[in-house]
Design an enzyme around this catalytic site. Structure first.
Site, PDB file in Angstrom:
ATOM      1  N   LYS A   1       0.842  -1.207   0.000  1.00 52.69           N
ATOM      2  CA  LYS A   1       0.000   0.000   0.000  1.00 52.69           C
ATOM      3  C   LYS A   1       0.879   1.261   0.000  1.00 52.69           C
ATOM      4  O   LYS A   1       2.097   1.163   0.081  1.00 52.69           O
ATOM      5  CB  LYS A   1      -0.930  -0.011   1.219  1.00 52.69           C
TER       6      LYS A   1
HETATM    7  C1  LIG Z   1      -4.318  -5.375   1.379  1.00 52.07           C
HETATM    8  C2  LIG Z   1      -5.752  -5.481   1.573  1.00 52.07           C
HETATM    9  C3  LIG Z   1      -6.302  -6.018   2.749  1.00 52.07           C
HETATM   10  C4  LIG Z   1      -5.468  -6.658   3.819  1.00 52.07           C
HETATM   11  O1  LIG Z   1      -4.598  -5.759   4.445  1.00 52.07           O
HETATM   12  P1  LIG Z   1      -3.555  -6.318   5.548  1.00 52.07           P
HETATM   13  O2  LIG Z   1      -3.066  -5.071   6.208  1.00 52.07           O
HETATM   14  O3  LIG Z   1      -2.483  -7.025   4.791  1.00 52.07           O
HETATM   15  O4  LIG Z   1      -4.295  -7.200   6.458  1.00 52.07           O
HETATM   16  C5  LIG Z   1      -7.677  -6.016   2.891  1.00 52.07           C
HETATM   17  N1  LIG Z   1      -8.481  -5.520   1.936  1.00 52.07           N
HETATM   18  C6  LIG Z   1      -8.004  -5.015   0.782  1.00 52.07           C
HETATM   19  C7  LIG Z   1      -8.952  -4.463  -0.233  1.00 52.07           C
HETATM   20  C8  LIG Z   1      -6.625  -4.992   0.561  1.00 52.07           C
HETATM   21  O5  LIG Z   1      -6.161  -4.508  -0.600  1.00 52.07           O
END
Ligand SMILES: *Cc1c(COP(=O)(O)O)cnc(C)c1O
Length: 390
Positions: A182
């Site tokens: 992210k």
């Molecule tokens: C990356 C992601 C998650 C999970 O995030 P984590 O911090 O790795 O648990 C959940 N939902 C979406 C849409 C994502 O892109």
């Protein structure tokens, strides 16, 4: 030729110094840095309360608990999302009911949401997929009259806007991710935000074993007050090491978003007219382009997997588009799992995600475009063109 990654976190010496300071302080678990990160995050996102967690997945779990989801309820989620979105409902013994998405945005629309509602729907999780904001007001118009809670999975959307404000502020409760894929990273980490003081304090308690007094508050006193365990909670805490990184990353965020949108505009200029359809801002907001995806239409001379292979040969790491949770073994064939999600399947099968990261150069981007579009121009056509131009 050097390799081009699909994503690279932007980390520097400031983060190194911030972590070193936490280590020297002797307090490395959830403490003052987490509290400071939560305040800074709530300010930045223009929302009342922020509760740091170990990941977005755990924030989603807590979000559904505070929204009142219980075993036997239905929770509408897009299948077109990382599987953690659906899993959050499953953790509670609730049933994820998959909704299809709009082809332009990759997000749930009022129509696809309405088609997935059941008499047992307690909540929906709407996802700002790849950073593209959902049309929250239109979705609330469907949910509010039915008393259905709106949870926003904004894992991808930090730095995106909706109607001129940061995304996430209009949902009942919103979950964020700080995974390195992210825009803002703390290694692993997440955040829950909400306008409700009551839900925030319940989430705060649940992330820390259901304790009546936080470990940090107990430590602040020589004779620690006795704690009570008010309900069955979890250990979903963030560490001060992570929060220190998050505070620095938050200050970098505006630069990151500006640069990503600049690079995305360059992709758009280069790809217009090639037949490859690239993701864009919706009418109601702006995306941070966390995932710059393009759709390869069926009439295109090289299909999606062919393009991925060509990119890989040139040392360019692209990715298949967003997954479809309903087709994964964890969900396929389960009771009540919908299979008529035609837009989801089309986007999953025909999209690819191109490299885009803060430190990407124009030259690198142009190299991606050359390999991507070079494959669609037959060599005879190229020769003819160069012949005419002398
Ligand atoms: C990356 C992601 C998650 C999970 O995030 P984590 O911090 O790795 O648990 C959940 N939902 C979406 C849409 C994502 O892109």
């Amino acid at each position: 030729m050097s390799r081009i990654n699909v994503m690279q976190p932007w980390l520097g010496e400031e983060e190194v110094t911030a972590v070193a300071e936490v280590i020297r302080s002797g307090w490395v678990a959830q403490g003052p840095r987490v509290a400071e990160f939560e305040r800074a995050f709530a300010d930045r996102q223009q929302v009342g309360y922020a509760v740091a967690t170990s990941s977005c997945t755990t924030a989603l779990h807590l979000a559904l608990v505070v929204a009142g989801v219980r075993a036997g309820d239905d929770v509408v989620v897009p299948s077109f999302s990382f599987i953690a979105t659906a899993n959050a409902a499953t953790y509670l013994g609730a049933r994820p009911v998959f909704a299809d998405v709009d082809p332009a945005t990759g997000n749930v629309s009022p129509e696809t949401l309405r088609a997935a509602l059941t008499g047992r729907t307690r909540a929906v999780i709407v996802v700002d997929q790849g950073g593209v904001p959902v049309d929250l007001v239109a979705l609330r118009d469907v949910c509010d009259p039915r008393g259905v809670a709106v949870v926003e999975d904004a894992a991808c959307a930090i730095g995106s806007t909706y109607r001129g404000r940061p995304v996430g502020a209009g949902a009942d409760v919103t979950a964020w991710s700080f995974h390195p894929r992210k825009l803002l990273t703390t290694g692993e980490g997440g955040m829950l935000t909400t306008r409700s003081a009551e839900w925030a304090s319940q989430a705060r308690r649940l992330r820390e074993h259901g304790m009546s007094v936080s470990a940090a508050d107990r430590h602040a006193q020589v004779l620690a007050p006795a704690e009570a365990y008010l309900e069955v909670g979890f250990n979903y805490r963030m560490t001060d090491l992570q929060a220190a990184v998050g505070l620095v990353q938050l200050r970098r965020l505006d630069d990151v978003v500006r640069r990503r949108r600049e690079l995305a505009a360059r992709y758009h200029r280069a790809l217009d007219g090639t037949g490859l359809r690239a993701v864009r801002d919706p009418a109601w907001g702006t995306t941070n382009y966390q995932s710059f995806w393009v759709e390869v239409p069926p009439e295109h001379p090289v299909d999606r997997d062919g393009l991925l292979a060509r990119l890989a040969e040139a040392g360019i790491s692209a990715r298949r588009g967003i997954m479809a949770a309903h087709r994964q073994p964890a969900y396929a064939g389960r009771d009540g799992v919908r299979t008529d999600l035609s837009t989801t399947e089309r986007l999953t099968d025909r999209t690819l995600i191109l490299p885009l990261f803060h430190e990407m150069t124009e030259d690198q981007l142009d190299r991606v475009v050359t390999v991507l579009t070079g494959t669609v121009v037959p060599s005879s056509a190229r020769l003819a063109t160069s012949g005419r131009e002398g």
